[in-house]
Write an enzyme that holds these catalytic residues in place. Structure first.
Site, PDB file in Angstrom:
ATOM      1  N   PRO A  82     -29.857 160.671  45.773  1.00 57.49           N
ATOM      2  CA  PRO A  82     -29.319 160.862  47.121  1.00 57.49           C
ATOM      3  C   PRO A  82     -30.187 161.824  47.930  1.00 57.49           C
ATOM      4  O   PRO A  82     -30.661 162.829  47.410  1.00 57.49           O
ATOM      5  CB  PRO A  82     -27.946 161.484  46.864  1.00 57.49           C
ATOM      6  CG  PRO A  82     -28.118 162.210  45.561  1.00 57.49           C
ATOM      7  CD  PRO A  82     -29.084 161.381  44.746  1.00 57.49           C
ATOM      8  N   CYS A  88     -41.903 161.592  77.601  1.00 53.74           N
ATOM      9  CA  CYS A  88     -42.285 160.618  78.606  1.00 53.74           C
ATOM     10  C   CYS A  88     -42.094 159.207  78.050  1.00 53.74           C
ATOM     11  O   CYS A  88     -43.055 158.500  77.753  1.00 53.74           O
ATOM     12  CB  CYS A  88     -43.747 160.869  78.978  1.00 53.74           C
ATOM     13  SG  CYS A  88     -44.120 160.194  80.566  1.00 53.74           S
TER      14      CYS A  88
END
Ligand SMILES: Cc1ncc(COP(=O)(O)O)c(C=O)c1O
Length: 486
Positions: free
Chosen positions: A322, A396
C-alpha cells in the site's frame, strides 16, 4: 452574488450542497483536523496561521500521527487476515506515494517494509536506515547501475519485470557471487493477472496492453529461466492490479488467478511467497466510500486461502504494497487565495473561480487523471452561503485545476488560506517545476509542533541550474523557502 441550488447544472451528481461548508468530513481529513474557537483550522495541534507565518504557501502539511495510525492499522489488518489462515503477511510501504527519510522511519517503526522503484527512492530508504533486507525494488526498466547498487547494498527482494531483466540481474548477481561465495539474489517475478481494476484507466496496470510485468501465459517459461540461473533465488510471484480501488472483487479475482499459476509453478521448485501489490483506495471527497482495509484484507486473504485449499497446497506468505492508503489522508496542502471571479454560463448556471498560489506543479493528479479533491477555507470559517466553486492554480494552462467542483462559503476572498485534504500521496511525489515554480516545503505536524521534513525549493535553486545564469542570486523568495527550519 452567486448562490447554490441542489439542481445546479454545473455541479456533478456526486457533489451535494453541504449543510455547513466549513465542516471537515472525517473520512477525508486527518483525525487531528479541527477548528479552534475562532474557526481557524488546526492540523496536528498547529494552527494554519502559524504554518503560513513560518513556512509560507503553498505548503504540504503531513500529519505524523495520521501516517503512523494508517501504517499500523494496515499492518494489523493483513497480519490478522493472514493469521486466520495460518500464514504470515508482509506489508511494504510503496514509497512512490511519498518518500522522505522521516516518512520511511515512521512507517518502518510501525512494522512496515519499504518498496522503492528507482535508485533515488532506494537512496532515501537507505539514508533513513531502513534495513536493506526489508526493501523491495520495482521497475520495468531498472538501469544496470540501479540493479548493481541494489545487489551491492543487499536489497531483500528485486521484482523482476521482463526476460531481459532476468538476464541482466543474473549477470550482476553472478559477479557479486564471485566476491562473496554462495550469494544468491532473492527475486519475485511480476505477472499481469489480466484483471482490470475498476478504476481510472491509466491506473489499471494489470491488463495486458501495458508496460509492466509479464503476461500469465509467459510466466512459466520465465520462471523456468530464473530457476536455471544459480545467482538468482526465486521466492515467488508478484502482481499489482491498479490504484485507487474501492471494492474487493478485483483483488479477490486476481488473487485466485495468481494462486492457480503459483500452484502450477510450485511443481518445479519452492515458491514460498506471493506479493499481491497495493492499490487500496482512499476518500478524496465526502462522496467517496472506500472499503475498510480490514474488509479488503479479509476478502483477499480468504480468496487466496480458498484457492489454495481447492488445489491442496499451503497458503504462501503474502505480501502487500500500500502507498496511498498509508499517507494519502495524512496530507493537507495549504494555499493562499489570490483572486476570485464569477462566471455565468447562462441556463447552465454559475460558478466562482478561486485562484490559489499553487496548482498543477504541486498537484498534477487532477490534470493527469481527472482526480477530484475537496477544499475548505482554513484561516477562518466562512459566513456566506455555499456557492459552487472551481479552485484553480496560477499556471499558464487552462487545465491547471486544483479542485474541479466544490461548494465553499460565498465570502471566500483574496488572502484567505485554503486547505485541500487528502494530498499526502502522489502530490509532492509527482510535483514539477512547471513555469519555473519552486516546489513547496513539506512540513510534519505532531503534538502542536511543526518541522520541515523536506526543504522547499528556492528560486535560486532553480536558476542555478541554468548554465546561462552566471551567479544566481542567493536571495530567497519567502513563500517556498521553509524559512528558519531547513
Ligand atoms: C507495483 C506497485 N505496488 C504498489 C503501488 C502502490 O499503489 P497505491 O499507492 O495505490 O497503494 C503501485 C502504484 O503504482 C505499484 O505500481
Amino acid at each position: 452574488m452567486l448562490s447554490a441550488s441542489p439542481d445546479d447544472a454545473l455541479a456533478p451528481d456526486w457533489l451535494e450542497v453541504p449543510a455547513d461548508p466549513n465542516e471537515l468530513p472525517t473520512a477525508v481529513w486527518p483525525a487531528s483536523a479541527r477548528r479552534d474557537a475562532d474557526g481557524e483550522l488546526e492540523l496536528g495541534g498547529v494552527g494554519v496561521a502559524e504554518l503560513r507565518a513560518r513556512f509560507g504557501t503553498p505548503l504540504y502539511v503531513l500529519d505524523e500521527a495520521e501516517v503512523r495510525a494508517h501504517a499500523a492499522r494496515i499492518r494489523s489488518a493483513f497480519d490478522d487476515a493472514a493469521a486466520a489462515h495460518g500464514t504470515k503477511a508482509r506489508v511494504y510501504y510503496a514509497g512512490k506515494a511519498f518518500l522522505s527519510t522521516e516518512v520511511a522511519r515512521w512507517v518502518t517503526q510501525e512494522g512496515l517494509r519499504v518498496d522503492v522503484c528507482s535508485g533515488g527512492e532506494l537512496e532515501i530508504a537507505l539514508a533513513a536506515g531502513v534495513k536493506p533486507s526489508r526493501i523491495g525494488f520495482h521497475g520495468n526498466n531498472k538501469s544496470v547501475a540501479e540493479l548493481e547498487r541494489a545487489v551491492e547494498v543487499g536489497v531483500g527482494t528485486i521484482i523482476l519485470d521482463s526476460a531481459i531483466e532476468i538476464e541482466r540481474l543474473g549477470a550482476i548477481a553472478e559477479r557479486r557471487g564471485t566476491e562473496s561465495r554462495g550469494f544468491r539474489q532473492r527475486v519475485l517475478l511480476r505477472v499481469n493477472s489480466g484483471v482490470h481494476a475498476e478504476t481510472h484507466d491509466f491506473l489499471a496496470t494489470a491488463h495486458e496492453d501495458q508496460k509492466f510485468g509479464t503476461p500469465l501465459e509467459a510466466a512459466p517459461a520465465l520462471v523456468a529461466r530464473i530457476r536455471e540461473i544459480p545467482s538468482l533465488k526465486l521466492r515467488g510471484l508478484h502482481c499489482h492490479i491498479g490504484s485507487q480501488i474501492f471494492g474487493s472483487r478485483g483483488f479477490a479475482e486476481s488473487a485466485s488467478r495468481m494462486i492457480e499459476l503459483h500452484a502450477a509453478l510450485r511443481e518445479g521448485g519452492e515458491l514460498p511467497m506471493l506479493n499481491l501489490g497495493g492499490g487500496f483506495g482512499i476518500a478524496y471527497t465526502a462522496a467517496d466510500d472506500p472499503t475498510p482495509i480490514e474488509e479488503l484484507a479479509n476478502a483477499i486473504v480468504d480468496a487466496v486461502a480458498r484457492e489454495c485449499e481447492v488445489r491442496g497446497i499451503p497458503v504462501p506468505t503474502l505480501a502487500f504494497e500500500p502507498g496511498r492508503a498509508v499517507v494519502g489522508q495524512a496530507g493537507v496542502t495549504l494555499y493562499e487565495v489570490g483572486t476570485t471571479k464569477e462566471v455565468s454560463l447562462g441556463d447552465r448556471g454559475e460558478r466562482l473561480y478561486v485562484s490559489v498560489d499553487g496548482g498543477m506543479s504541486d498537484n498534477a493528479r487532477p490534470a493527469l487523471y481527472g482526480s477530484q479533491y475537496s477544499a475548505r477555507i482554513a484561516s477562518r470559517e466562512g459566513t456566506g452561503a455555499p456557492v459552487l466553486v472551481r479552485v484553480v492554480g496560477s499556471h499558464c494552462e487552462s487545465g491547471d485545476i486544483v479542485v474541479d467542483h466544490e461548494y465553499l462559503p460565498s465570502d471566500v476572498t483574496p488572502g484567505d488560506l485554503l486547505a485541500v485534504p487528502a494530498t499526502g500521496a502522489y502530490c509532492y511525489a509527482l510535483s514539477s517545476n512547471y513555469n519555473t515554480t519552486p516546489r513547496p516545503a513539506v512540513v510534519a505536524v505532531r503534538d502542536g509542533q511543526a518541522r520541515v521534513i523536506v526543504r522547499g525549493e528556492t528560486l535560486a535553486d532553480l536558476l542555478s541550474r541554468d548554465a546561462g545564469i552566471a551567479a544566481p542570486g542567493a536571495e530567497r523568495t519567502g513563500a517556498r523557502t521553509g524559512e528558519g527550519e531547513a
